[in-house]
Scaffold this active site. Sequence first.
Site, short mmCIF file in Angstrom:
data_model
loop_
_atom_site.label_atom_id
_atom_site.label_comp_id
_atom_site.label_asym_id
_atom_site.label_seq_id
_atom_site.Cartn_x
_atom_site.Cartn_y
_atom_site.Cartn_z
N ARG A 132 102.94 142.67 -40.73
CA ARG A 132 101.55 142.40 -40.32
C ARG A 132 101.38 141.01 -39.71
NH1 ARG A 132 100.94 145.20 -45.14
NH2 ARG A 132 100.20 147.32 -44.80
N LYS A 154 98.44 136.32 -25.56
CA LYS A 154 98.43 137.74 -25.17
C LYS A 154 99.87 138.25 -25.27
CE LYS A 154 94.60 138.38 -21.93
NZ LYS A 154 94.28 138.65 -20.51
N GLU A 196 100.92 132.21 -9.44
CA GLU A 196 100.07 131.95 -10.61
C GLU A 196 99.57 130.51 -10.59
OE1 GLU A 196 99.05 134.21 -12.67
OE2 GLU A 196 100.59 135.75 -13.01
N LYS A 238 94.83 126.53 -18.23
CA LYS A 238 94.91 127.74 -19.06
C LYS A 238 94.45 127.44 -20.49
CE LYS A 238 96.82 131.89 -20.32
NZ LYS A 238 97.70 133.00 -20.05
N GLU A 248 89.03 137.03 -24.54
CA GLU A 248 88.61 137.54 -23.23
C GLU A 248 87.32 138.36 -23.30
OE1 GLU A 248 91.80 138.64 -20.41
OE2 GLU A 248 90.53 140.34 -19.92
N ARG A 252 87.59 134.10 -19.90
CA ARG A 252 89.04 134.28 -19.72
C ARG A 252 89.37 135.29 -18.62
NH1 ARG A 252 93.83 134.49 -24.35
NH2 ARG A 252 95.52 134.87 -22.86
N ASN A 256 92.42 136.56 -14.63
CA ASN A 256 92.95 137.83 -14.10
C ASN A 256 92.76 137.94 -12.58
OD1 ASN A 256 93.57 138.50 -16.71
ND2 ASN A 256 91.66 139.62 -17.05
N HIS A 259 94.91 140.11 -10.42
CA HIS A 259 95.72 140.97 -11.30
C HIS A 259 95.32 142.43 -11.28
CE1 HIS A 259 97.19 137.13 -12.60
NE2 HIS A 259 97.98 137.65 -13.52
N HIS A 263 98.42 144.50 -10.71
CA HIS A 263 98.98 145.41 -11.72
C HIS A 263 99.15 146.82 -11.16
CE1 HIS A 263 97.86 142.90 -15.54
NE2 HIS A 263 98.86 142.39 -14.87
N HIS A 276 106.14 140.46 -10.72
CA HIS A 276 104.76 140.20 -11.12
C HIS A 276 104.04 139.22 -10.18
CE1 HIS A 276 101.33 139.83 -13.77
NE2 HIS A 276 101.48 138.51 -13.76
P1 NAD Z 1 110.72 138.02 -16.36
O1 NAD Z 1 110.51 137.66 -17.75
O2 NAD Z 1 111.15 139.40 -16.04
O3 NAD Z 1 111.78 137.00 -15.73
C1 NAD Z 1 112.16 137.16 -14.40
C2 NAD Z 1 113.69 137.21 -14.22
O4 NAD Z 1 114.19 135.88 -14.31
C3 NAD Z 1 114.42 138.03 -15.27
O5 NAD Z 1 115.44 138.74 -14.63
C4 NAD Z 1 115.04 136.96 -16.18
O6 NAD Z 1 116.24 137.40 -16.76
C5 NAD Z 1 115.29 135.83 -15.23
N1 NAD Z 1 115.24 134.49 -15.80
C6 NAD Z 1 114.34 133.99 -16.68
N2 NAD Z 1 114.51 132.69 -16.84
C7 NAD Z 1 115.56 132.33 -16.08
C8 NAD Z 1 116.20 131.10 -15.81
N3 NAD Z 1 115.75 129.94 -16.32
N4 NAD Z 1 117.28 131.09 -15.00
C9 NAD Z 1 117.72 132.25 -14.42
N5 NAD Z 1 117.13 133.44 -14.61
C10 NAD Z 1 116.05 133.48 -15.42
O7 NAD Z 1 109.41 137.77 -15.46
P2 NAD Z 1 108.28 136.63 -15.48
O8 NAD Z 1 107.86 136.52 -14.08
O9 NAD Z 1 108.68 135.44 -16.23
O10 NAD Z 1 107.10 137.32 -16.32
C11 NAD Z 1 106.45 138.47 -15.86
C12 NAD Z 1 105.86 139.18 -17.06
O11 NAD Z 1 104.96 138.31 -17.72
C13 NAD Z 1 105.09 140.42 -16.69
O12 NAD Z 1 105.41 141.44 -17.60
C14 NAD Z 1 103.66 140.00 -16.87
O13 NAD Z 1 102.81 141.09 -17.21
C15 NAD Z 1 103.76 139.02 -17.98
N6 NAD Z 1 102.66 138.08 -18.04
C16 NAD Z 1 102.03 137.92 -19.22
C17 NAD Z 1 100.99 137.01 -19.34
C18 NAD Z 1 100.35 136.78 -20.69
O14 NAD Z 1 99.32 136.10 -20.74
N7 NAD Z 1 100.92 137.28 -21.76
C19 NAD Z 1 100.60 136.24 -18.22
C20 NAD Z 1 101.29 136.42 -17.02
C21 NAD Z 1 102.32 137.33 -16.94
N1 GLY Z 2 97.27 135.89 -17.80
C1 GLY Z 2 95.92 136.20 -18.14
C2 GLY Z 2 95.52 135.70 -19.49
O1 GLY Z 2 96.29 135.13 -20.21
O2 GLY Z 2 94.41 135.93 -19.87
#
Ligand code: NAD
Ligand code: GLY
Length: 295
Positions: A132, A154, A196, A238, A248, A252, A256, A259, A263, A276
């Site tokens: 939990r 998130k 971003e 942020k 949100e 917040r 988006n 997005h 998305h 992304h």
């Molecule tokens: P990702 O985590 O897939 O990383 C991108 C690629 O880079 C992967 O292949 C990874 O292995 C590689 N990589 C990571 N760090 C590296 C490094 N230092 N050196 C070499 N390779 C490296 O993608 P991302 O763009 O980091 O994140 C996208 C995801 O984040 C999506 O799923 C999106 O929905 C999510 N997201 C979440 C929030 C939130 O608030 N939780 C906000 C924005 C995006």
């Molecule tokens: N990336 C959007 C949020 O964190 O709300």
Amino acid sequence: MTSRHDTRDTRQEIVKVSLGARSYEIRIGPGLLGDIGPALVGLGFSGKAAVVTDRAVARHYATSVVRSLKRAGFKSEPIVLPSGERTKTLRSVGVILDRLVRARFERGSVVVALGGGVVGDIAGFAASVYLRGIPYIQVPTTLVSQVDSSVGGKTGVNHPSGKNLIGAFHQPHVVLIDPDTLQTLPRREWLAGLAEVIKYGVIADERFFGYLEGQMDRIVDKAREPVMRVIARSCEIKAEVVSQDERETGLRRILNYGHTIGHALEALGRYRSLIHGEAVAIGMVQEADLARSLG
Ligand code: NAD
Ligand code: GLY
């Protein structure tokens, strides 16, 4: 309210996310990756630490993180997932939970999310449901994760019907950002992450937008000083938004921007054709056009 100050003896910057009992620091500084063990001890953790990461990140950074944890007295449990968006599933959460159960993780144990937004979202979600809810920390290694996904709590995974449909709000105990990790990031991921960053300029800070326009060549080349500034200012914006509207219910939603369309494009491409940040970049342009045509 959030605050930022430069610590004098190191090149570390600290941005605070103010959420009452769930407040935490975002620490930004070159070399932080090798000091994860002492940082966790400083936060009062001991015992077991799971290091959730993906294959590409593990190749570069798992050894130094595990070594730092070991030196600080932790028993570490590396959990390495395949890289990429298609890993962001309930199945991956099941893999992590199985490992935590087998290694007898307890409420005082900690999960370290080492990687991009995919790893951070999955690891944070696993931490939110195991027993939990157990603590986790974010150690983001992509630009998207350093300026956005590691902050704000998130967490979640995709459903075949859509992105991020399953998840929970679960704030990390700290975010440790080592900008040096960006040096190994592939150029496509780096450029996508800048979407971003530009988003923050559009939604919250015209001066920052002007700075980005003026410095874009140096930023694209990953020059250290502007990269630090880009990460710190993005995290400040942020943190400010999340501190005012954690769940949100209003403000917040501004984060988006781009997005909704983004998305949909990611899902249409079955998470294979656009990454992304690229989808968000297209989404921002389309949503700006839409806003203009709506007056
Ligand atoms: P990702 O985590 O897939 O990383 C991108 C690629 O880079 C992967 O292949 C990874 O292995 C590689 N990589 C990571 N760090 C590296 C490094 N230092 N050196 C070499 N390779 C490296 O993608 P991302 O763009 O980091 O994140 C996208 C995801 O984040 C999506 O799923 C999106 O929905 C999510 N997201 C979440 C929030 C939130 O608030 N939780 C906000 C924005 C995006
Ligand atoms: N990336 C959007 C949020 O964190 O709300």
